[in-house]
Write an enzyme that holds these catalytic residues in place. Structure first.
Site, short mmCIF file in Angstrom:
data_model
loop_
_atom_site.label_atom_id
_atom_site.label_comp_id
_atom_site.label_asym_id
_atom_site.label_seq_id
_atom_site.Cartn_x
_atom_site.Cartn_y
_atom_site.Cartn_z
N LYS A 22 -54.17 -97.32 -23.14
CA LYS A 22 -52.84 -97.19 -22.54
C LYS A 22 -52.17 -98.56 -22.47
CE LYS A 22 -52.13 -97.08 -17.79
NZ LYS A 22 -51.06 -97.93 -17.29
N ASN A 23 -52.89 -99.55 -21.97
CA ASN A 23 -52.26 -100.84 -21.68
C ASN A 23 -52.08 -101.72 -22.91
OD1 ASN A 23 -51.97 -99.97 -19.11
ND2 ASN A 23 -53.53 -101.30 -18.22
N ARG A 92 -43.02 -98.60 -14.21
CA ARG A 92 -42.80 -100.04 -14.13
C ARG A 92 -42.92 -100.69 -15.51
NH1 ARG A 92 -43.41 -104.42 -11.49
NH2 ARG A 92 -44.46 -106.07 -12.65
N CYS A 116 -44.95 -100.06 -6.26
CA CYS A 116 -45.66 -98.78 -6.32
C CYS A 116 -46.73 -98.81 -5.22
CB CYS A 116 -46.28 -98.58 -7.70
SG CYS A 116 -47.61 -99.72 -8.01
N ARG A 121 -45.03 -105.70 -6.71
CA ARG A 121 -44.96 -105.91 -8.16
C ARG A 121 -43.60 -106.44 -8.60
NH1 ARG A 121 -48.19 -101.15 -11.02
NH2 ARG A 121 -48.46 -102.77 -12.60
N ILE A 123 -40.75 -109.08 -10.47
CA ILE A 123 -40.68 -109.54 -11.88
C ILE A 123 -40.08 -110.94 -11.97
CG2 ILE A 123 -40.57 -107.23 -12.92
CD1 ILE A 123 -37.50 -107.67 -13.16
N ASP A 124 -40.27 -111.73 -10.92
CA ASP A 124 -39.70 -113.09 -10.91
C ASP A 124 -40.23 -113.94 -12.07
OD1 ASP A 124 -41.90 -114.65 -8.55
OD2 ASP A 124 -42.01 -112.62 -9.30
N ASP A 307 -58.25 -103.05 -12.17
CA ASP A 307 -58.14 -101.63 -12.54
C ASP A 307 -59.47 -100.90 -12.49
OD1 ASP A 307 -55.49 -102.00 -15.03
OD2 ASP A 307 -55.51 -102.10 -12.86
N ILE A 329 -55.86 -109.28 -6.65
CA ILE A 329 -54.69 -109.19 -7.53
C ILE A 329 -53.53 -108.46 -6.88
CG2 ILE A 329 -53.85 -108.44 -9.81
CD1 ILE A 329 -55.99 -110.59 -10.04
N ARG A 401 -51.35 -90.07 -16.08
CA ARG A 401 -50.56 -91.21 -16.58
C ARG A 401 -51.40 -92.05 -17.54
NH1 ARG A 401 -48.68 -95.04 -12.48
NH2 ARG A 401 -48.23 -96.06 -14.47
C1 EPZ Z 1 -50.76 -104.95 -15.82
O1 EPZ Z 1 -49.75 -104.79 -14.84
C2 EPZ Z 1 -51.42 -103.59 -15.99
N1 EPZ Z 1 -50.43 -102.62 -16.46
C3 EPZ Z 1 -52.00 -103.12 -14.66
O2 EPZ Z 1 -52.67 -101.88 -14.90
C4 EPZ Z 1 -53.02 -104.15 -14.19
O3 EPZ Z 1 -53.52 -103.77 -12.93
C5 EPZ Z 1 -52.35 -105.53 -14.10
O4 EPZ Z 1 -51.76 -105.88 -15.38
C6 EPZ Z 1 -53.34 -106.61 -13.73
O5 EPZ Z 1 -54.37 -106.67 -14.67
C7 EPZ Z 1 -50.15 -102.57 -17.79
O6 EPZ Z 1 -50.69 -103.33 -18.58
C8 EPZ Z 1 -49.15 -101.54 -18.22
P1 EPZ Z 1 -49.37 -108.54 -13.51
P2 EPZ Z 1 -48.67 -105.99 -14.59
O7 EPZ Z 1 -48.01 -108.93 -13.89
O8 EPZ Z 1 -48.34 -106.64 -15.87
C9 EPZ Z 1 -47.79 -110.39 -9.41
C10 EPZ Z 1 -53.13 -99.60 -14.64
O9 EPZ Z 1 -53.76 -98.99 -13.78
N2 EPZ Z 1 -46.54 -110.67 -10.14
O10 EPZ Z 1 -50.54 -109.19 -14.18
O11 EPZ Z 1 -47.56 -105.43 -13.78
C11 EPZ Z 1 -48.00 -108.90 -9.18
O12 EPZ Z 1 -47.30 -108.49 -8.01
C12 EPZ Z 1 -52.17 -100.69 -14.24
O13 EPZ Z 1 -53.24 -99.40 -15.87
C13 EPZ Z 1 -45.53 -111.41 -9.51
O14 EPZ Z 1 -45.66 -111.81 -8.36
O15 EPZ Z 1 -49.55 -106.97 -13.68
C14 EPZ Z 1 -49.50 -108.79 -9.02
O16 EPZ Z 1 -49.86 -109.10 -7.70
C15 EPZ Z 1 -52.08 -100.84 -12.73
N3 EPZ Z 1 -44.38 -111.67 -10.19
C16 EPZ Z 1 -50.03 -109.87 -9.97
O17 EPZ Z 1 -48.92 -110.76 -10.23
C17 EPZ Z 1 -44.18 -111.23 -11.48
O18 EPZ Z 1 -43.10 -111.52 -12.07
C18 EPZ Z 1 -50.55 -109.34 -11.30
O19 EPZ Z 1 -49.50 -108.65 -11.91
C19 EPZ Z 1 -45.21 -110.49 -12.10
C20 EPZ Z 1 -46.39 -110.23 -11.42
#
Ligand code: EPZ
Length: 425
Positions: A22-23, A92, A116, A121, A123-124, A307, A329, A401
């Protein structure tokens, strides 16, 4: 909303092939818009999140079709570089169209993805990076909608304060067709980031540093058509490992990405499971009582994946002693605790440092529980397999999902599990 009914007690046996990732599929589907032509994606999982990303492709003007697990995308024409609020709210990962549409169209209008159940989460990191690549950002409708535009994406040095998977992927997507070179420092090293780079390289992108925390993308004029086979889903694979462990089963998983699950395999071996690799397959079995793990901290790759935290929690609820998990995380990824307690699990939370302390019990008992997120739901199904009696996992649509068909897969290993109507109990 569907539910899943599990009658526990079966030891999982047999053989099962792992679905596509998926990812890896989600960022690569977004990446297809960078090529004014055709992409063929093999081993693509038919899951809700993928179907959602495809719906957005079609909203953008692309054409798609399926043949089995092969997805055909024709992205020759993009009629409108905008992603609807409804689409982003639902999932997202739609935010990955930010970098892809900027790369293709030099503009994008997209809603701000909400949080969620596992966290806010934001996107800064994504937006800060785009701003450094000559992209102007306007917030419309009180910050609900973002309109980004540029006359040319210009490569730059991007320093990520956290190795965010999505932010790393969006920078790669924006940089692929840019002018100049983009260097990403503290890039995410997840296998799915590498898989996106693999796909883009096959399509003609110039990327170096795959798998490391330092990526370099040199913009090219255009990409070309490509046929690409997606890697297996390492989290689905890890989930089924825990199902076999929790039921003291003995089974074989084929098309298994052991190379991407090293931290999970290491922890499961420490619980007493035997995991034997042969070619692309593993045999996993557990003949004696599961042993506790002193401490598991979720970390960016190659550390223990967040995950897999809920699934490992289920296993350790059955271990012979006390284990500790620290979720590093996401800020609220312990939704399963209250559900597992309904099944007799003994879990203490120390919210101050995001710690869950588990005191293992010999047996869980069936209950009616609720899935709060995709991985938590899967972990509750695993708990039901190991419990005495019947478990109903409500809100099971969240599991669909990311899992093509968890009932199909676990039934293939002998589990007594089926979908049932929401109000079953
Ligand atoms: C990806 O999400 C995965 N989703 C998530 O899998 C996975 O848990 C996550 O990476 C961590 O490994 C997909 O690949 C589609 P991050 P992502 O940006 O990219 C913070 C699943 O179950 N952050 O690495 O959204 C954020 O809040 C899903 O398949 C900011 O603060 O994760 C989090 O605490 C769930 N600002 C941490 O970083 C930002 O701009 C990690 O988020 C971006 C992220």
């Amino acid at each position: 909303m569907s539910s899943i009914e599990v009658i526990g007690g079966e030891q999982l046996k047999g053989e099962l092939k792992i679905q596509g990732s998926k990812n890896a599929a989600l960022p690569i589907i977004a990446a297809t818009v960078l090529n004014k032509g055709a992409t063929i994606l093999k081993n693509c999982p038919k899951i809700l999140d993928v179907l959602h990303m495809i719906k957005i492709l079609e909203e953008l003007g692309c054409k798609t079709k399926w043949e089995g697990n092969t997805l055909f995308v024709d992205s020759s024409v993009i009629t409108s570089p905008s992603v609807s609020e409804e689409s982003v709210r639902k999932m997202r990962s739609s935010i990955l169209y930010l970098g892809a549409l900027l790369g293709r169209c030099h503009e994008v209008t997209i809603a701000y993805p909400g949080g969620c159940s596992i966290g806010k989460r934001p996107i800064d990191y994504h937006l800060n990076a785009m701003a450094k690549m000559n992209v102007t950002e306007e917030f419309l409708k009180e910050g609900e909608i973002i309109h980004c535009s540029t006359n040319e994406i210009i490569g730059n040095d991007i320093f990520l304060e956290f190795p965010s998977v999505g932010a790393t992927q969006n920078v790669i997507l924006a940089a692929a067709l840019s002018k100049g070179i983009t260097r990403i420092f503290n890039a995410a090293r997840e296998p799915e980031v590498t898989e996106l780079c693999n796909y883009l390289q096959e399509a003609g992108a110039k990327i170096s540093g795959k798998g490391t925390a330092y990526l370099q993308v040199e913009g090219v004029k255009e990409l070309h058509d490509v046929t690409f086979t997606l890697m297996p889903d390492r989290i689905v694979a890890g989930t089924y490992l825990t199902a076999i462990a929790a039921t003291y089963g003995d089974a074989i998983l084929t098309d298994f990405p052991a190379w991407a699950l090293d931290s999970v395999i290491r922890v499961l071996k420490k619980t007493g499971c035997r995991i034997e690799n042969f070619e692309n397959n593993v045999r996993v079995y557990c003949k004696k009582r599961l042993q506790p793990i002193e401490l598991i901290k979720t970390q960016p790759y190659p550390g223990f994946p967040t995950d897999m935290q809920s699934q490992m929690m289920t296993v350790l609820c059955l271990a012979d002693g006390e284990s500790t998990i620290m979720e590093e995380i996401f800020e609220s990824r312990y939704q399963n605790v209250k559900e597992l307690r309904k099944m007799g699990a003994k879990i203490r939370l120390e919210a101050s440092d995001n710690k869950a302390i588990l005191t293992g019990v010999k047996k869980l008992h069936g209950a009616v529980v609720t899935s709060h997120d995709l991985r938590g739901g899967a972990a509750l199904a695993v708990a039901g397999l190991a419990a005495e009696g019947k478990t109903i996992v409500q809100g099971a649509t969240s599991i669909e999902r990311g899992y093509e068909d968890i009932c199909r897969d676990l039934s293939a290993l002998g589990a007594n599990i089926r979908y049932c109507s929401e109000n079953a109990s």
